[in-house]
Each structure stands twice: as C-alpha cells, then as structure tokens.
Design a protein around this motif. Sequence first.
Motif, mmCIF file in Angstrom:
data_model
loop_
_atom_site.group_PDB
_atom_site.id
_atom_site.type_symbol
_atom_site.label_atom_id
_atom_site.label_comp_id
_atom_site.label_asym_id
_atom_site.label_seq_id
_atom_site.Cartn_x
_atom_site.Cartn_y
_atom_site.Cartn_z
ATOM 1 N N ASP A 57 -1.245 -8.616 7.995
ATOM 2 C CA ASP A 57 0.103 -8.540 7.729
ATOM 3 C C ASP A 57 0.577 -8.254 6.246
ATOM 4 O OD1 ASP A 57 3.174 -9.017 8.789
ATOM 5 O OD2 ASP A 57 2.751 -10.455 7.131
ATOM 6 N N THR A 58 1.176 -7.417 5.889
ATOM 7 C CA THR A 58 1.419 -6.911 4.222
ATOM 8 C C THR A 58 2.235 -8.214 3.605
ATOM 9 O OG1 THR A 58 3.221 -5.696 4.638
ATOM 10 C CG2 THR A 58 1.081 -4.396 4.539
ATOM 11 N N LYS A 59 2.749 -8.906 4.106
ATOM 12 C CA LYS A 59 3.607 -10.072 3.512
ATOM 13 C C LYS A 59 2.656 -10.969 3.519
ATOM 14 C CE LYS A 59 8.257 -9.109 5.424
ATOM 15 N NZ LYS A 59 9.360 -9.503 6.200
ATOM 16 N N ARG A 60 1.981 -11.307 4.288
ATOM 17 C CA ARG A 60 0.930 -12.514 4.102
ATOM 18 C C ARG A 60 -0.160 -12.078 3.182
ATOM 19 N NH1 ARG A 60 0.840 -12.678 10.284
ATOM 20 N NH2 ARG A 60 2.459 -14.211 10.662
ATOM 21 N N PHE A 61 -0.722 -11.003 3.173
ATOM 22 C CA PHE A 61 -1.806 -10.405 2.460
ATOM 23 C C PHE A 61 -1.314 -10.426 0.977
ATOM 24 C CE2 PHE A 61 -4.372 -7.094 0.238
ATOM 25 C CZ PHE A 61 -5.703 -7.233 0.973
ATOM 26 N N ALA A 62 0.069 -9.982 0.593
ATOM 27 C CA ALA A 62 0.400 -10.077 -0.708
ATOM 28 C C ALA A 62 0.629 -11.347 -0.955
ATOM 29 C CB ALA A 62 1.984 -9.142 -0.773
ATOM 30 N N ASP A 63 1.132 -12.101 -0.186
ATOM 31 C CA ASP A 63 1.260 -13.598 -0.624
ATOM 32 C C ASP A 63 0.031 -14.296 -1.095
ATOM 33 O OD1 ASP A 63 3.041 -15.892 -1.017
ATOM 34 O OD2 ASP A 63 2.553 -16.523 0.956
ATOM 35 N N LEU A 64 -0.960 -14.001 -0.307
ATOM 36 C CA LEU A 64 -2.357 -14.481 -0.681
ATOM 37 C C LEU A 64 -2.572 -14.156 -1.958
ATOM 38 C CD1 LEU A 64 -4.754 -16.190 0.311
ATOM 39 C CD2 LEU A 64 -5.679 -13.889 1.204
ATOM 40 N N PHE A 65 -2.533 -12.893 -2.523
ATOM 41 C CA PHE A 65 -3.192 -12.566 -3.841
ATOM 42 C C PHE A 65 -1.993 -12.952 -4.899
ATOM 43 C CE2 PHE A 65 -5.867 -9.897 -1.249
ATOM 44 C CZ PHE A 65 -6.946 -9.599 -2.250
ATOM 45 N N ASN A 66 -0.943 -13.031 -4.467
ATOM 46 C CA ASN A 66 0.031 -13.389 -5.666
ATOM 47 C C ASN A 66 -0.019 -14.965 -5.917
ATOM 48 O OD1 ASN A 66 1.551 -11.168 -6.002
ATOM 49 N ND2 ASN A 66 2.927 -11.550 -4.118
ATOM 50 N N GLU A 79 5.575 -3.724 0.160
ATOM 51 C CA GLU A 79 5.681 -2.484 0.440
ATOM 52 C C GLU A 79 4.856 -1.465 -0.440
ATOM 53 O OE1 GLU A 79 9.315 -3.666 -1.852
ATOM 54 O OE2 GLU A 79 8.167 -4.622 -0.330
ATOM 55 N N ASN A 80 4.249 -1.832 -1.187
ATOM 56 C CA ASN A 80 3.394 -1.226 -2.231
ATOM 57 C C ASN A 80 1.838 -1.386 -1.794
ATOM 58 O OD1 ASN A 80 5.353 -0.703 -3.900
ATOM 59 N ND2 ASN A 80 5.203 -2.170 -5.143
ATOM 60 N N LEU A 81 1.662 -2.318 -0.419
ATOM 61 C CA LEU A 81 0.263 -2.066 -0.046
ATOM 62 C C LEU A 81 0.156 -1.289 1.226
ATOM 63 C CD1 LEU A 81 -0.004 -6.126 0.299
ATOM 64 C CD2 LEU A 81 -1.171 -4.455 -1.511
ATOM 65 N N HIS A 82 -1.054 -0.516 1.166
ATOM 66 C CA HIS A 82 -1.534 0.634 2.247
ATOM 67 C C HIS A 82 -2.714 0.400 2.569
ATOM 68 C CE1 HIS A 82 2.663 2.428 1.231
ATOM 69 N NE2 HIS A 82 2.252 2.338 -0.076
ATOM 70 N N PRO A 83 -3.172 0.353 3.892
ATOM 71 C CA PRO A 83 -4.429 0.206 4.258
ATOM 72 C C PRO A 83 -5.299 1.165 3.745
ATOM 73 C CG PRO A 83 -2.863 -0.209 6.247
ATOM 74 C CD PRO A 83 -2.063 0.404 5.267
ATOM 75 N N SER A 84 -6.731 0.824 3.420
ATOM 76 C CA SER A 84 -7.673 1.731 3.100
ATOM 77 C C SER A 84 -8.804 1.666 4.060
ATOM 78 C CB SER A 84 -8.000 1.244 1.495
ATOM 79 O OG SER A 84 -9.128 2.025 1.117
ATOM 80 N N PRO A 85 -9.582 2.743 3.937
ATOM 81 C CA PRO A 85 -10.777 2.883 5.142
ATOM 82 C C PRO A 85 -11.598 1.625 4.752
ATOM 83 C CG PRO A 85 -10.452 4.919 4.038
ATOM 84 C CD PRO A 85 -9.373 4.026 3.277
ATOM 85 N N GLU A 86 -12.083 0.998 5.765
ATOM 86 C CA GLU A 86 -12.737 -0.430 5.943
ATOM 87 C C GLU A 86 -14.234 0.005 5.767
ATOM 88 O OE1 GLU A 86 -10.905 -2.294 9.078
ATOM 89 O OE2 GLU A 86 -9.157 -2.965 7.929
ATOM 90 N N TYR A 105 -19.091 -2.492 6.058
ATOM 91 C CA TYR A 105 -17.912 -2.722 6.768
ATOM 92 C C TYR A 105 -16.999 -3.736 6.394
ATOM 93 C CZ TYR A 105 -19.916 0.360 10.452
ATOM 94 O OH TYR A 105 -20.767 1.385 11.050
ATOM 95 N N ARG A 106 -15.870 -3.641 5.709
ATOM 96 C CA ARG A 106 -14.995 -4.442 4.835
ATOM 97 C C ARG A 106 -14.148 -5.080 6.367
ATOM 98 N NH1 ARG A 106 -14.869 -6.078 -0.171
ATOM 99 N NH2 ARG A 106 -15.511 -4.408 -1.710
ATOM 100 N N ASP A 107 -13.814 -6.562 5.769
ATOM 101 C CA ASP A 107 -12.928 -7.070 6.883
ATOM 102 C C ASP A 107 -11.478 -6.554 6.763
ATOM 103 O OD1 ASP A 107 -14.926 -8.614 7.966
ATOM 104 O OD2 ASP A 107 -14.443 -10.494 6.803
ATOM 105 N N ILE A 108 -10.864 -6.629 5.482
ATOM 106 C CA ILE A 108 -9.713 -6.133 5.131
ATOM 107 C C ILE A 108 -9.757 -5.555 3.660
ATOM 108 C CG2 ILE A 108 -7.056 -6.426 4.931
ATOM 109 C CD1 ILE A 108 -7.666 -9.067 6.350
ATOM 110 N N ASN A 111 -4.858 -0.663 -0.553
ATOM 111 C CA ASN A 111 -4.655 0.020 -1.586
ATOM 112 C C ASN A 111 -3.286 -0.519 -2.231
ATOM 113 O OD1 ASN A 111 -3.626 1.937 -3.681
ATOM 114 N ND2 ASN A 111 -4.934 3.597 -2.422
ATOM 115 N N TRP A 112 -3.347 -0.923 -3.534
ATOM 116 C CA TRP A 112 -1.919 -1.543 -4.101
ATOM 117 C C TRP A 112 -1.606 -0.512 -5.194
ATOM 118 C CZ3 TRP A 112 -1.979 -5.371 -8.747
ATOM 119 C CH2 TRP A 112 -0.441 -5.542 -8.902
ATOM 120 N N GLN A 113 -0.461 0.040 -4.996
ATOM 121 C CA GLN A 113 -0.075 1.338 -6.207
ATOM 122 C C GLN A 113 1.202 0.587 -6.463
ATOM 123 O OE1 GLN A 113 -1.123 4.613 -6.985
ATOM 124 N NE2 GLN A 113 0.114 3.700 -8.415
#
Length: 339
Positions: A57-66, A79-86, A105-108, A111-113
């Motif tokens: 979930d992009t909200k959780r993912f962003a919150d974790l890195f922030n 909204e600036n996060l987009h899945p990248s090939p794993e 094989y990456r877990d998650i 791409n942060w633009q």
Amino acid sequence: MKKSFKDLFLKPYHGRISYFKTISVRDFHFDDNDYIFVKEDLPMGQADVNVNLWLKDTKRFADLFNAILFHGETVILPENLHPSPETTAVSLQDAQGKNVVKKQYRDIIMNWQDQAVLMLLAVESQTAIHYAAPLKVMLYDSMEYAEQVRVKWKERPPRLSSAEFLSRFQKNDKLIPVITLIFYYGTEEWDGPLELHQMFDLGTEKNHAELMKKYLPNYHINLVDVRRLKNLESFQSDLQIIFGMLQCSQDKYALRTYVANHKDYFQKLDLETYHALGAFLNSRQLMEINVEKNEREELDMCKALEDIYNDGVQDGIEQGRQSGIAEGEAHGKELGITE
C-alpha cells in the motif's frame, strides 16, 4: 457489516469455495498466570507474502520510508510511488563460456519520482534473522544496478569512445540509486551482521585488520527491527498502531489490553491488514481467513483474539480432562497388578 472470527471461519461464502487447512496439532501450555499460549508453525513463505501485500500500500510504504529516512518528515508522497519490476535477471558466463541467467526476486520495490529526484526504494521482509544479510542485499542492489547499465547500453548513441564501448557505460551516464530496508519482524533480537566487514575473518592482529579494512569494500544494511523501534510517533499511518502492538505482543495480557485500547482500529480491519496481523502474531488461524474482496467487509480483530483464546482454554481443559482419565486408568491398572 462486521464479522467475527468464528463467523468467517465456519460459514462458507456464496460464489467462492474457501479452503481452510485443518490445524491438527496444537501445543498448549500454561504460564504462571494460567494464560494459554497457542504455538503454530506457519507455512514457509506465507507470512512474508501477507506482510508484503500489506506493505505494498503506497501510503504505508511512503510512511515507512519517511519515518526511517527523514525522521517523520513528509518527503515521499504516495502518489509519487510506482511499482517497479520485482524480478531482476543478469546474464553471466560460466567457466565453460556458456551464458547463464541469474534471477533475483525482490519482495517490494517502488520507483520514487519527485521532480528532479528519481530513486528506487526496496523492502525485504524477514521473519527470521539472516546471517548473510549484507551479502544478500548487496547482490540484490548490484543486480539492480547491472540491469540499469544493460538498459542504458541498449539505448547507446552511434558514436562512442573506445573506453565507453569497453565499459558499456557512457562517461556522463548516471545510475538510479537504490535504498533497501530489511523489514524484520521476528521475535528474537537481531544478532546478525549489519555490514559486510562483520562477515570477514581478518585475524587477531587489530592494527593489520584496520589497515585491510581500508581496502576492503564494505556494504551496510538498513535494518528496521519493528518490534524494537523507538519514536513511533514518526509514523503517520496505521504503522504506528501495528508496530506498537508488536512491541507488546510477547505478553499476551498486554496484547489484549493494547488491542482493547485501540478497538476503534482493530474492529474495522481490511482483509490484507488482518492477514498481515496473522503473520505478525504467528497465527495460522488469522492468516487463513478468506473473503471476497468486493464484499469489503470489516474484520474484527478484538473478537478474533477472544475466540482464539477461548477456544484454546476449552481445548486445554478437554486435553487436561482426557489426560486425567488416562492417568487414572493407568494408575488403577497398576494398583490391580500390584495387588
């Protein structure tokens, strides 16, 4: 409409057959406060899969890195996060000169633009300590960089210098940085290496070891030990509530109290959070709930924990009763034989 654990486990859903594995063996024991613990072995990989689906979930993912990178400052926006090939593949030559394709094989990975910033953010979930973690992450990140070089080479201009042709990389080319977090949610405190240097045996001569380290490349890991994190207020999403729960999950009374104190959240869970909590709490029962996503039903964690506890109490009492009957019969036979 809220569903209790028993409702979900026992009642089939129309339009889809749900499959639940039968838990044939449970080990019940009592602690000093007569609280029953239920030990369950989860299927290999199932825990990480559920955790990864939850963290995607992009909200959780962003919150974790922030929280980890920027101490809670809102820098990365969902909204600036987009899945990248794993999956990353690299073609190498073996000793016989044959091309061999190696895949990782990456877990998650996202791409942060954000305006001029372009970065790859990755998470590797760990429920157990990994004693080669620096090497594992180094290989993952290196293969990601190798893939970037391969893609850039395919887009090369017609004119290259001899050095650029030999390097397969242009003088002004740049790589996209990769930051990988190890999301560790195991119960034991991490005692594995945090950098590549800790995996080397450089002998007992301290001065020589320090000199050699200057010439040995190092690689650090970014460990996120969620059960021992401090400053949980840096998290702005429900990560704060979940991590707080994990930090008291080893004390069953404290866990029940914590869930009760946050019942407004735990009584209205989505399916992915419910499954992730099952992985965090090492509970097969919670992880095997299956509901059609389009029903969007709210799942009640408070009721589920009480059901598991009450079922465990009843099973423990029944096991104790059966054990008492067996012991009584054996003792009676022994007395008869002796007499």
